[in-house]
Design a protein around this motif. Structure first.
Motif, PDB file in Angstrom:
ATOM      1  N   LEU A 234       0.829  -1.205   0.000  1.00  0.00           N
ATOM      2  CA  LEU A 234       0.000   0.000   0.000  1.00  0.00           C
ATOM      3  C   LEU A 234       0.869   1.261   0.000  1.00  0.00           C
ATOM      4  N   SER A 235       2.038   1.179   0.642  1.00  0.00           N
ATOM      5  CA  SER A 235       2.939   2.339   0.670  1.00  0.00           C
ATOM      6  C   SER A 235       3.470   2.679  -0.717  1.00  0.00           C
ATOM      7  N   LEU A 236       3.369   1.736  -1.655  1.00  0.00           N
ATOM      8  CA  LEU A 236       3.800   2.004  -3.030  1.00  0.00           C
ATOM      9  C   LEU A 236       2.709   2.696  -3.834  1.00  0.00           C
ATOM     10  N   GLU A 237       1.488   2.781  -3.294  1.00  0.00           N
ATOM     11  CA  GLU A 237       0.353   3.322  -4.033  1.00  0.00           C
ATOM     12  C   GLU A 237      -0.129   4.670  -3.506  1.00  0.00           C
ATOM     13  N   VAL A 238      -0.146   4.844  -2.171  1.00  0.00           N
ATOM     14  CA  VAL A 238      -0.777   6.041  -1.603  1.00  0.00           C
ATOM     15  C   VAL A 238      -0.004   7.298  -1.998  1.00  0.00           C
ATOM     16  N   VAL A 239      -0.734   8.351  -2.272  1.00  0.00           N
ATOM     17  CA  VAL A 239      -0.117   9.608  -2.683  1.00  0.00           C
ATOM     18  C   VAL A 239       0.022  10.561  -1.505  1.00  0.00           C
ATOM     19  N   SER A 240      -0.914  10.452  -0.539  1.00  0.00           N
ATOM     20  CA  SER A 240      -0.904  11.394   0.581  1.00  0.00           C
ATOM     21  C   SER A 240      -1.386  10.698   1.844  1.00  0.00           C
ATOM     22  N   GLY A 241      -1.323  11.424   2.961  1.00  0.00           N
ATOM     23  CA  GLY A 241      -1.724  10.846   4.231  1.00  0.00           C
ATOM     24  C   GLY A 241      -3.190  10.478   4.286  1.00  0.00           C
ATOM     25  N   GLY A 242      -4.055  11.287   3.656  1.00  0.00           N
ATOM     26  CA  GLY A 242      -5.485  11.016   3.684  1.00  0.00           C
ATOM     27  C   GLY A 242      -5.986  10.274   2.476  1.00  0.00           C
ATOM     28  N   ASP A 243      -5.093   9.645   1.732  1.00  0.00           N
ATOM     29  CA  ASP A 243      -5.456   9.026   0.463  1.00  0.00           C
ATOM     30  C   ASP A 243      -6.423   7.858   0.631  1.00  0.00           C
ATOM     31  N   VAL A 244      -6.366   7.150   1.753  1.00  0.00           N
ATOM     32  CA  VAL A 244      -7.251   5.998   1.946  1.00  0.00           C
ATOM     33  C   VAL A 244      -8.540   6.380   2.654  1.00  0.00           C
ATOM     34  N   GLY A 245      -8.717   7.664   2.973  1.00  0.00           N
ATOM     35  CA  GLY A 245      -9.988   8.129   3.490  1.00  0.00           C
ATOM     36  C   GLY A 245     -10.160   8.078   4.991  1.00  0.00           C
ATOM     37  N   ILE A 246      -9.290   7.384   5.693  1.00  0.00           N
ATOM     38  CA  ILE A 246      -9.392   7.300   7.149  1.00  0.00           C
ATOM     39  C   ILE A 246      -8.170   7.976   7.764  1.00  0.00           C
ATOM     40  N   PRO A 247      -8.249   8.379   9.024  1.00  0.00           N
ATOM     41  CA  PRO A 247      -7.144   9.134   9.634  1.00  0.00           C
ATOM     42  C   PRO A 247      -5.987   8.237  10.057  1.00  0.00           C
ATOM     43  N   VAL A 248      -5.169   7.806   9.097  1.00  0.00           N
ATOM     44  CA  VAL A 248      -4.046   6.928   9.429  1.00  0.00           C
ATOM     45  C   VAL A 248      -2.829   7.716   9.903  1.00  0.00           C
ATOM     46  N   MET A 249      -2.753   8.993   9.552  1.00  0.00           N
ATOM     47  CA  MET A 249      -1.638   9.826  10.009  1.00  0.00           C
ATOM     48  C   MET A 249      -1.901  10.306  11.433  1.00  0.00           C
ATOM     49  N   PRO A 250      -0.859  10.618  12.195  1.00  0.00           N
ATOM     50  CA  PRO A 250      -1.066  11.216  13.523  1.00  0.00           C
ATOM     51  C   PRO A 250      -1.910  12.475  13.425  1.00  0.00           C
ATOM     52  N   ASP A 251      -2.612  12.789  14.496  1.00  0.00           N
ATOM     53  CA  ASP A 251      -3.555  13.896  14.502  1.00  0.00           C
ATOM     54  C   ASP A 251      -2.872  15.213  14.137  1.00  0.00           C
ATOM     55  N   GLY A 252      -3.459  15.926  13.183  1.00  0.00           N
ATOM     56  CA  GLY A 252      -2.928  17.222  12.788  1.00  0.00           C
ATOM     57  C   GLY A 252      -1.744  17.165  11.854  1.00  0.00           C
ATOM     58  N   ARG A 253      -1.439  15.996  11.302  1.00  0.00           N
ATOM     59  CA  ARG A 253      -0.303  15.856  10.384  1.00  0.00           C
ATOM     60  C   ARG A 253      -0.804  15.674   8.959  1.00  0.00           C
TER      61      ARG A 253
END
Length: 448
Positions: free
Chosen positions: A175-194
């Protein structure tokens, strides 16, 4: 030998026992090496039996193999894109800026930043599979092995949990080879506010779009900031999304018939069939009614999030000549998903698709036209203000409520409001005759 393995005893294995394996066509030296590796893994396993370090190592191994890193030029370009995107967003939304600057991220950096959330989402499924493997081993073992198997519960949980963690790590790595941004998969996978963009995957995404690179960077930077700002503003939203997913995942159980059929044909020298069964979702039966209801609620929630982000991004990037074309490409990409995202859906039994994104975006557009950005964004202040599925179908009632609130009008009171006021005043209604006598209801009316 099994007793020594399951009991975690140290020391050499019995040479005579190992030599007896030669008659079975098993190399004793090879078996001793395998047993020592298993023993070391079992002795270092965590109390829960699932080593999530395995998942992170697998994911990082895949991500770092093809990771080209982030050059200073790329970092500077995206810093400028994020800075301009932040100014544009300030013109179209009242939701405030992030406390920390957005950044360009490597594939490996994305894995490290998001793994805690993936672990939280996958843990209920991993536990279910580990328990199923333990039960399958117990039910199929002969009577004279039951005592040994009974003492091997932690070991079997470790095997099942580690197997699942390994597969999860491979899926997250891909999946890390596909995602373009932190919110690319629609759920909050990045730390809050990042917020973050992966330049290497950004290049892959824009290669066939025939869109100027600076316009694509500005659009995706605006979209990423809008997504991160929303979750930072509505602090309840992250927990709301995660709880909906974990509620779905807790209902996941393993199809024991499929597992036993696989076990009867399983060849340890060719584990591909087991890996394929895990990734394809063959061990997960059809969803229950409760899971289907949870999935529907989650899809509506994701659609509301994606729809708001789409409307705000469109308003902020209206200056870009190719904004509409880029938006359609992003919408198609979110609707279809990539191979790794599909594998993740099979592994945990959940597809993170905002199926009603177009309808939700149309609702947010209607709300924006009726009450403006401030009235629209105020709907994210509290969970009870959030639009419902019925509002997505027909936003007229929602718009009427928001307009009435803007005029200072009080909402129409209902029975619940009256009952709450009575409770706060201490006006407790008198008990009924049945309550006073304590008589039980007729037998045919009693709950079963």
């Amino acid at each position: 030998m099994l007793r020594r393995l399951f009991g975690g005893q140290d020391g050499n294995f019995d040479a005579d026992q190992l030599e007896q394996l030669r008659a079975m066509g098993v190399d004793p030296a090879m078996m001793e090496g395998v047993m020592r590796q298993l023993q070391a893994a079992f002795s270092s396993a965590p109390a829960g039996g699932i080593s999530w370090d395995v998942a992170q190592r697998q994911a990082l191994h895949i991500a770092n193999q093809s990771d080209l890193g982030v050059t200073s030029g790329q970092r500077g370009e995206f810093d400028q894109a994020f800075a301009l995107a932040a100014l544009w967003l300030g013109e179209v939304t009242t939701i405030s800026e992030l406390a920390e600057p957005a950044r360009a991220l490597t594939r490996g950096g994305w894995v490290e930043a998001t793994m805690p959330v993936w672990q939280e989402l996958a843990e209920p499924v991993a536990t279910s599979i580990a328990d199923a493997l333990t039960e399958a081993m117990r039910s199929q073992a002969p009577d004279d092995m039951q005592q040994a198997i009974a003492g091997a519960g932690k070991v079997m949980r470790t095997i099942g949990g580690s197997l699942f963690a390994s597969q999860l790590g491979q899926v997250i790595g891909r999946l890390s080879l596909e995602v373009v941004s932190g919110g690319d998969v629609g759920i909050p996978v990045m730390p809050d506010g990042r917020a973050a963009i992966l330049p290497q995957n950004f290049d892959d995404f824009g290669r066939d779009l025939e869109v100027p690179e600076d316009q694509l960077a500005l659009y995706l930077a605006t979209r990423e900031l809008a997504h991160a700002r929303l979750f930072r503003h509505a602090k309840w939203l992250r927990l709301h999304v995660i709880s909906q997913i974990t509620e779905f995942a807790r209902g996941v159980h393993v199809d024991m018939d499929a597992l036993e059929d696989l076990a009867s044909r399983f060849d340890p020298q060719h584990p591909d069939e087991l890996r394929q069964a895990l990734e394809s979702g063959a061990l997960l039966p059809q969803r229950s009614d409760a899971q289907t209801a949870a999935l529907t609620r989650l899809e509506n929630l994701l659609a509301l999030i994606e729809g708001w982000v789409e409307v705000v991004t469109a308003d902020a990037t209206g200056r870009l000549p190719h904004a509409v074309r880029i938006a359609e490409a992003v919408r198609r990409r979110r609707a279809v998903g990539g191979p790794a995202e599909k594998a993740l859906g099979s592994l945990v039994g959940l597809e993170l698709r905002p199926r009603r994104m177009r309808e939700a975006a149309a609702m947010w557009r209607a709300v924006t036209d009726a009450v403006g950005p401030a009235g629209r964004d105020a709907l994210w202040d509290y969970p009870d203000l959030m639009p419902t599925s019925d509002d997505i179908d027909d936003p007229s009632a929602l718009i009427a409520r928001v307009q009435a609130h803007a005029r200072g009008e009080q909402p129409v009171r209902d029975e619940m409001d009256e009952a709450l006021d009575a409770l706060l005043r201490g006006d407790v209604p008198p008990a009924s005759a049945d309550d006073e006598t304590g008589d039980d209801p007729p037998e045919e009316q009693r709950p079963v």
